[in-house]
Write a protein that holds these residues in place. Structure first.
Motif, PDB file in Angstrom:
ATOM      1  N   LEU B 116       2.955  -7.060 -10.432  1.00 52.87           N
ATOM      2  CA  LEU B 116       1.789  -6.866  -9.563  1.00 52.87           C
ATOM      3  C   LEU B 116       0.836  -8.054  -9.649  1.00 52.87           C
ATOM      4  O   LEU B 116       0.170  -8.400  -8.672  1.00 52.87           O
ATOM      5  N   ALA B 117       0.777  -8.688 -10.850  1.00 58.98           N
ATOM      6  CA  ALA B 117      -0.131  -9.821 -11.013  1.00 58.98           C
ATOM      7  C   ALA B 117       0.255 -10.973 -10.092  1.00 58.98           C
ATOM      8  O   ALA B 117      -0.578 -11.805  -9.747  1.00 58.98           O
ATOM      9  N   ARG B 118       1.510 -11.003  -9.694  1.00 60.34           N
ATOM     10  CA  ARG B 118       1.944 -12.077  -8.798  1.00 60.34           C
ATOM     11  C   ARG B 118       1.656 -11.757  -7.332  1.00 60.34           C
ATOM     12  O   ARG B 118       1.982 -12.541  -6.453  1.00 60.34           O
ATOM     13  N   THR B 119       1.087 -10.598  -7.065  1.00 56.25           N
ATOM     14  CA  THR B 119       0.748 -10.247  -5.680  1.00 56.25           C
ATOM     15  C   THR B 119      -0.767 -10.206  -5.524  1.00 56.25           C
ATOM     16  O   THR B 119      -1.505 -10.397  -6.485  1.00 56.25           O
ATOM     17  N   LYS B 120      -1.209  -9.916  -4.318  1.00 61.58           N
ATOM     18  CA  LYS B 120      -2.651  -9.834  -4.075  1.00 61.58           C
ATOM     19  C   LYS B 120      -3.180  -8.421  -4.283  1.00 61.58           C
ATOM     20  O   LYS B 120      -4.348  -8.152  -4.001  1.00 61.58           O
ATOM     21  N   LEU B 121      -2.334  -7.506  -4.738  1.00 61.40           N
ATOM     22  CA  LEU B 121      -2.759  -6.116  -4.844  1.00 61.40           C
ATOM     23  C   LEU B 121      -3.826  -5.935  -5.917  1.00 61.40           C
ATOM     24  O   LEU B 121      -3.731  -6.503  -7.000  1.00 61.40           O
ATOM     25  N   GLN B 122      -4.848  -5.130  -5.594  1.00 63.66           N
ATOM     26  CA  GLN B 122      -5.926  -4.841  -6.539  1.00 63.66           C
ATOM     27  C   GLN B 122      -5.720  -3.442  -7.114  1.00 63.66           C
ATOM     28  O   GLN B 122      -5.265  -2.549  -6.423  1.00 63.66           O
ATOM     29  N   ALA B 123      -6.125  -3.260  -8.393  1.00 65.39           N
ATOM     30  CA  ALA B 123      -5.902  -1.973  -9.063  1.00 65.39           C
ATOM     31  C   ALA B 123      -6.555  -0.811  -8.314  1.00 65.39           C
ATOM     32  O   ALA B 123      -6.030   0.287  -8.286  1.00 65.39           O
ATOM     33  N   GLY B 124      -7.721  -1.055  -7.721  1.00 67.57           N
ATOM     34  CA  GLY B 124      -8.436   0.049  -7.080  1.00 67.57           C
ATOM     35  C   GLY B 124      -8.085   0.244  -5.625  1.00 67.57           C
ATOM     36  O   GLY B 124      -8.629   1.126  -4.960  1.00 67.57           O
ATOM     37  N   GLN B 125      -7.157  -0.567  -5.128  1.00 69.74           N
ATOM     38  CA  GLN B 125      -6.826  -0.527  -3.704  1.00 69.74           C
ATOM     39  C   GLN B 125      -6.000   0.719  -3.371  1.00 69.74           C
ATOM     40  O   GLN B 125      -5.114   1.109  -4.126  1.00 69.74           O
ATOM     41  N   ARG B 126      -6.314   1.325  -2.223  1.00 67.82           N
ATOM     42  CA  ARG B 126      -5.526   2.470  -1.780  1.00 67.82           C
ATOM     43  C   ARG B 126      -4.396   2.003  -0.869  1.00 67.82           C
ATOM     44  O   ARG B 126      -4.529   0.991  -0.182  1.00 67.82           O
ATOM     45  N   VAL B 127      -3.322   2.784  -0.846  1.00 69.67           N
ATOM     46  CA  VAL B 127      -2.186   2.412  -0.009  1.00 69.67           C
ATOM     47  C   VAL B 127      -2.605   2.300   1.453  1.00 69.67           C
ATOM     48  O   VAL B 127      -2.133   1.428   2.181  1.00 69.67           O
ATOM     49  N   ARG B 128      -3.539   3.165   1.888  1.00 69.71           N
ATOM     50  CA  ARG B 128      -3.907   3.135   3.302  1.00 69.71           C
ATOM     51  C   ARG B 128      -4.634   1.851   3.690  1.00 69.71           C
ATOM     52  O   ARG B 128      -4.737   1.544   4.867  1.00 69.71           O
ATOM     53  N   GLN B 129      -5.107   1.106   2.691  1.00 70.61           N
ATOM     54  CA  GLN B 129      -5.777  -0.165   3.002  1.00 70.61           C
ATOM     55  C   GLN B 129      -4.809  -1.347   3.005  1.00 70.61           C
ATOM     56  O   GLN B 129      -5.220  -2.477   3.179  1.00 70.61           O
ATOM     57  N   MET B 130      -3.528  -1.080   2.755  1.00 66.57           N
ATOM     58  CA  MET B 130      -2.578  -2.183   2.606  1.00 66.57           C
ATOM     59  C   MET B 130      -1.789  -2.404   3.898  1.00 66.57           C
ATOM     60  O   MET B 130      -1.598  -1.495   4.691  1.00 66.57           O
ATOM     61  N   SER B 131      -1.284  -3.639   4.022  1.00 64.97           N
ATOM     62  CA  SER B 131      -0.347  -3.906   5.112  1.00 64.97           C
ATOM     63  C   SER B 131       1.028  -3.384   4.680  1.00 64.97           C
ATOM     64  O   SER B 131       1.253  -3.097   3.509  1.00 64.97           O
ATOM     65  N   LYS B 132       1.925  -3.278   5.661  1.00 64.80           N
ATOM     66  CA  LYS B 132       3.271  -2.801   5.348  1.00 64.80           C
ATOM     67  C   LYS B 132       3.924  -3.629   4.251  1.00 64.80           C
ATOM     68  O   LYS B 132       4.555  -3.097   3.345  1.00 64.80           O
ATOM     69  N   GLY B 133       3.750  -4.948   4.353  1.00 63.11           N
ATOM     70  CA  GLY B 133       4.355  -5.837   3.368  1.00 63.11           C
ATOM     71  C   GLY B 133       3.837  -5.575   1.972  1.00 63.11           C
ATOM     72  O   GLY B 133       4.591  -5.586   0.997  1.00 63.11           O
ATOM     73  N   MET B 134       2.534  -5.315   1.879  1.00 63.36           N
ATOM     74  CA  MET B 134       1.952  -5.043   0.562  1.00 63.36           C
ATOM     75  C   MET B 134       2.455  -3.722   0.003  1.00 63.36           C
ATOM     76  O   MET B 134       2.677  -3.591  -1.208  1.00 63.36           O
ATOM     77  N   ILE B 135       2.630  -2.723   0.869  1.00 62.70           N
ATOM     78  CA  ILE B 135       3.136  -1.433   0.392  1.00 62.70           C
ATOM     79  C   ILE B 135       4.525  -1.619  -0.208  1.00 62.70           C
ATOM     80  O   ILE B 135       4.837  -1.074  -1.274  1.00 62.70           O
ATOM     81  N   VAL B 136       5.345  -2.428   0.468  1.00 64.44           N
ATOM     82  CA  VAL B 136       6.693  -2.645  -0.059  1.00 64.44           C
ATOM     83  C   VAL B 136       6.624  -3.411  -1.380  1.00 64.44           C
ATOM     84  O   VAL B 136       7.374  -3.123  -2.306  1.00 64.44           O
ATOM     85  N   GLN B 137       5.698  -4.371  -1.477  1.00 65.90           N
ATOM     86  CA  GLN B 137       5.520  -5.079  -2.745  1.00 65.90           C
ATOM     87  C   GLN B 137       5.196  -4.102  -3.872  1.00 65.90           C
ATOM     88  O   GLN B 137       5.749  -4.198  -4.972  1.00 65.90           O
TER      89      GLN B 137
END
Lengths: 318, 285
Positions: B116-137
Motif C-alpha cells: 500500500l505504501a507504494r500506492t497513493k492510497l490513504q489509511a482513512g480513505q473510503r472505497v467510495r472515494q477511490m477510482s476503479k484503478g485504486m480499488i483494484v490496487q
C-alpha cells in the motif's frame, strides 16, 4: 471467537450512523427540547409574575413533605430518566428493523458479497454476527446513551430548580439512577429473546429477496392476514382471526421494538396488577419468560434464522 | 504434487440455459491458466463452482476440499478477485486491512502495508472515494499479502486504464507468483495475459473446446502466410481460418505437420486472440 468479534465490529463500522449517531442525535434533540421548554416556562412565568419557589415557598413545601411524598418525587425523577429512554427506544426499533432488512441484502445488491465470501468465514457466523449486532450491540449502545441523556436530564432539572433556591442535591438523592440503569441493561437479554422472530423474519427476507426486501417483509404477512380475515380461515383451527394478526403479523414485524414484549406479550392474566414504574422492574418484565408466546417465538426465530443462513449460502444472483 | 483443481462431469443448468455441460479438467500447481471464452460461455459459472458460490452437479475437488460443503475452509487457501469494485463502498483502507488481518490466518500485514505504501492510497480513505484503478490496487494489496495456494481472477482489469492494467499483471508476476501458487484468470483482454499464461483453456457454450499448455498450443497450431498462387494448396489442408492481408492469405492450421506447411510460406505462432476468434467462429450467429 476472534473472527466473530471482528464480524460484529465490522457491523458497527458499517452502521455507525444508525447504531451510534441516531441515539446520540435523538438524545441531543430530546435535551434541547427540554431546555427550550424550561426556558419558555421561565419566560412565561416571569412575564405573568408567577414566581416558583423564589420566595422559598418550594423549599418550604419540600421541607414539609413526609417520606411518602418524597418517594413520589423520586419516582417523578425516575420517570424523567425513563422518558429519555422511551424516545430512544422508538428510534432503536426503527434502526434495528431497517438494519435487519438490509443486512443480507445490501451487499448482494452492490456485489460486495463477493468480497465477504472470499474470506474464510462461514455463512452461519456472518448471519449470527448480524443477529448479535441487531439485538445486543445496538440496544447496548442505545441504553448507554439513554442513561447519559437521562443523567443530563436530571442535571438540567436540578440546575433549573436551583435557580429557584431549591437545594438540588437533596432532590437528586431521591432518584434511583442505578436502579433505572440496572433495569434498562437487564432488559437487553429479554429483548434478544423477544425480538428473535422479527429479526429472523427480516433477515430471511433480506437474504432471500431479489429486490425490495421491505416490500416482501411487510406485504407477505399483511397480505396473508388480509386473506385470512377475508375468508375466515382461522375458524378451521377454532381460533379468532385476531390470533393471526397478534401472533404472526405483529410478532414477525414489530417485535424488534423494545418493550413490545411487556406491552402485548404474554403477561399472565392472573398476574397481580402492577402499578407505575414497577412494571419496568426486572422481576416484573422477566415474568415474560414464563409465557409460551416468548418461547414459541424463539423457536420460530431460530428456524427463520436457519433459513436465512441457507439462503445466504446458496442464493446465487451476483 | 496432486492437482489443485480436479473437475469431472461438471454441469450447471440455469432456468433457460446450460451454463456448464459435463465439463472435466485438471489444473496442476504452479500454473497460470487462462480461461477464455465469449460472453455467456460459462467462465464465471465455472469459477463460481470452484469457489463454492453456486451449486452444480458432478465432481469437483479444489485443494482437497469439496467447495459445496467446505467453502469456509477452502477460502483459507483460495483468494478471489472478481471484476473491479466488489469491495464494499463504505469501508476505509485502515478498516479493511484490520478486518482481513484478524479473520484471515494466512494474511501478512506488513506485506500488505508495504504494498500500500507504494500506492497513493490513504489509511482513512473510503472505497467510495477511490477510482476503479485504486480499488483494484487495494484489493490486490490485500490478496498479495495472503499466502494462498490458488488465486482466481475474474475479469480483474475490466474498465481500468492501460497503466493500471500493465501494473496489475506486473505486480502479480513479480511479487506474487511462484511455483507453489496457481492462478486462474478469465479476461477478454487476451493480448494482455498472453505472455504470462502457461496454460490455455477455451470454453464455449458450456464446453471446454481447448485445454492445453502454451508449448502444446505452439506445436499444434500454426499460422502460415501464403502467396495467392499457393492458396488453393493451403485450402486443401483444411485450415481452421483464412483471412486476407495485403494480397496474401493468412491460414490458421490445427495439427497439420510442419513438413506440409513449410513449402507454402512463412510459419508463425498464432496469437491467442487470432486462435480465439477462429475457434469461436459463429458463436453469436
Amino acid at each position: 471467537m476472534k473472527t466473530f468479534y471482528w464480524l460484529v465490529k465490522r457491523e458497527l463500522w458499517e452502521h455507525r450512523g444508525g447504531f451510534f449517531w441516531a441515539p446520540i442525535i435523538t438524545g441531543g434533540i430530546f435535551l434541547l427540547l427540554n431546555i427550550m421548554g424550561i426556558i419558555t416556562a421561565e419566560v412565561l412565568g416571569a412575564s405573568h409574575g408567577i414566581q416558583i419557589g423564589a420566595s422559598g415557598a418550594l423549599t418550604q413545601v419540600i421541607a414539609e413533605m413526609d417520606s411518602g411524598d418524597m418517594s413520589k418525587v423520586g419516582i417523578l425523577l425516575d420517570v424523567a430518566m425513563y422518558a429519555a429512554m422511551g424516545l430512544l427506544i422508538v428510534v432503536l426499533g426503527f434502526v434495528v428493523f431497517f438494519y435487519c432488512l438490509g443486512a443480507l441484502y445490501d451487499d448482494r445488491r452492490d456485489r460486495s458479497i463477493l468480497f465477504w465470501k472470499s474470506l474464510p468465514i462461514s455463512d452461519a457466523s456472518t448471519v449470527l454476527s448480524k443477529v448479535v449486532s441487531a439485538t445486543v450491540l445496538a440496544p447496548a449502545i442505545a441504553v448507554v446513551v439513554g442513561i447519559i441523556v437521562g443523567m443530563l436530564q436530571l442535571l438540567i432539572l436540578a440546575i433549573t430548580l436551583s435557580f429557584h433556591g431549591v437545594n438540588v442535591w437533596q432532590l437528586l438523592v431521591l432518584a434511583h439512577p442505578f436502579k433505572v440503569m440496572f433495569n434498562l441493561i437487564g432488559y437487553i437479554p429479554l429483548y434478544v429473546l423477544w425480538a428473535l422472530p422479527s429479526v429472523g423474519w427480516l433477515l430471511l427476507c433480506s437474504a432471500w429477496a431479489r429486490n425490495k426486501p421491505f416490500l416482501w417483509a411487510v406485504a407477505l404477512p399483511v397480505a396473508t392476514g388480509l386473506l385470512i380475515s377475508w375468508f375466515g380461515i382461522m375458524g378451521l383451527f377454532h381460533l379468532p382471526t385476531r390470533w393471526f394478526w397478534t401472533n404472526i403479523v405483529q410478532r414477525s414485524l414489530f417485535s424488534v421494538f423494545p418493550g413490545t414484549g411487556s406491552l402485548f406479550g404474554g403477561t399472565p392474566h392472573n398476574a397481580p396488577h402492577i402499578d407505575g414504574l414497577h412494571a419496568l422492574d426486572l422481576n416484573t418484565t422477566y415474568q415474560l419468560l414464563g409465557s409460551p408466546d416468548l418461547w414459541i417465538g424463539v423457536v420460530a426465530g431460530a428456524a427463520l434464522l436457519a433459513g436465512a443462513i441457507w439462503f445466504r449460502r446458496w442464493r446465487d444472483d451476483s | 504434487m496432486s492437482a489443485v483443481i480436479t473437475a469431472s462431469g461438471l454441469s450447471k443448468r440455469y432456468k433457460t440455459s446450460l451454463a456448464l455441460d459435463d465439463v472435466s479438467f485438471q489444473i496442476p500447481p504452479g500454473r497460470i491458466v487462462g480461461l477464455i471464452g465469449p460472453n455467456g460461455a460459462g467462465k464465471t459459472t465455472a469459477l463460481k463452482a470452484v469457489l463454492g458460490l453456486t451449486d452444480f452437479s458432478g465432481e469437483l475437488n479444489v485443494l482437497g476440499f469439496d467447495p459445496r460443503k467446505q467453502r469456509d475452509k477452502l477460502m483459507g487457501e483460495v483468494c478471489f478477485i472478481a471484476d473491479v469494485a466488489v469491495l464494499p463502498r463504505w469501508i476505509r483502507v485502515r478498516e479493511v486491512v484490520d478486518f482481513v488481518a484478524h479473520v484471515h490466518p494466512r494474511f501478512d500485514r506488513s506485506k500488505c502495508e508495504a504494498f500500500l505504501a507504494r500506492t497513493k492510497l490513504q489509511a482513512g480513505q473510503r472505497v467510495r472515494q477511490m477510482s476503479k484503478g485504486m480499488i483494484v490496487q487495494l484489493h490486490l494489496a490485500l490478496v498479495m499479502a495472503i499466502d494462498a495456494k490458488l488465486l482466481i481472477l475474474d475479469e480483474p482489469t475490466l474498465g481500468l486504464d492501460i497503466l493500471y492494467r500493465k501494473q496489475f499483471y506486473q505486480n502479480l508476476l513479480e511479487d506474487y507468483f511462484d511455483e507453489n501458487k496457481t492462478i486462474v484468470v478469465t479476461t477478454h483482454q487476451v493480448e494482455e495475459v498472453e505472455h504470462i499464461l502457461t496454460d490455455l483453456m477455451f470454453i464455449r457454450d458450456g464446453k471446454i473446446v481447448l485445454d492445453a499448455d502454451m508449448d502444446a498450443v505452439g506445436a499444434r497450431f500454426a499460422e502460415v502466410m501464403v502467396n495467392a498462387d499457393n492458396a488453393d494448396a493451403a485450402r486443401q489442408l483444411k485450415p481452421l481460418d483464412e483471412r486476407q492481408v495485403f494480397g496474401k492469405s493468412i491460414f490458421l492450421f490445427d495439427g497439420v505437420s510442419r513438413d506440409l506447411l513449410e513449402p507454402l510460406g512463412e510459419i508463425r505462432r498464432p496469437s491467442i486472440s487470432d486462435l480465439f476468434v477462429a475457434t469461436m467462429k459463429g458463436t453469436y450467429a
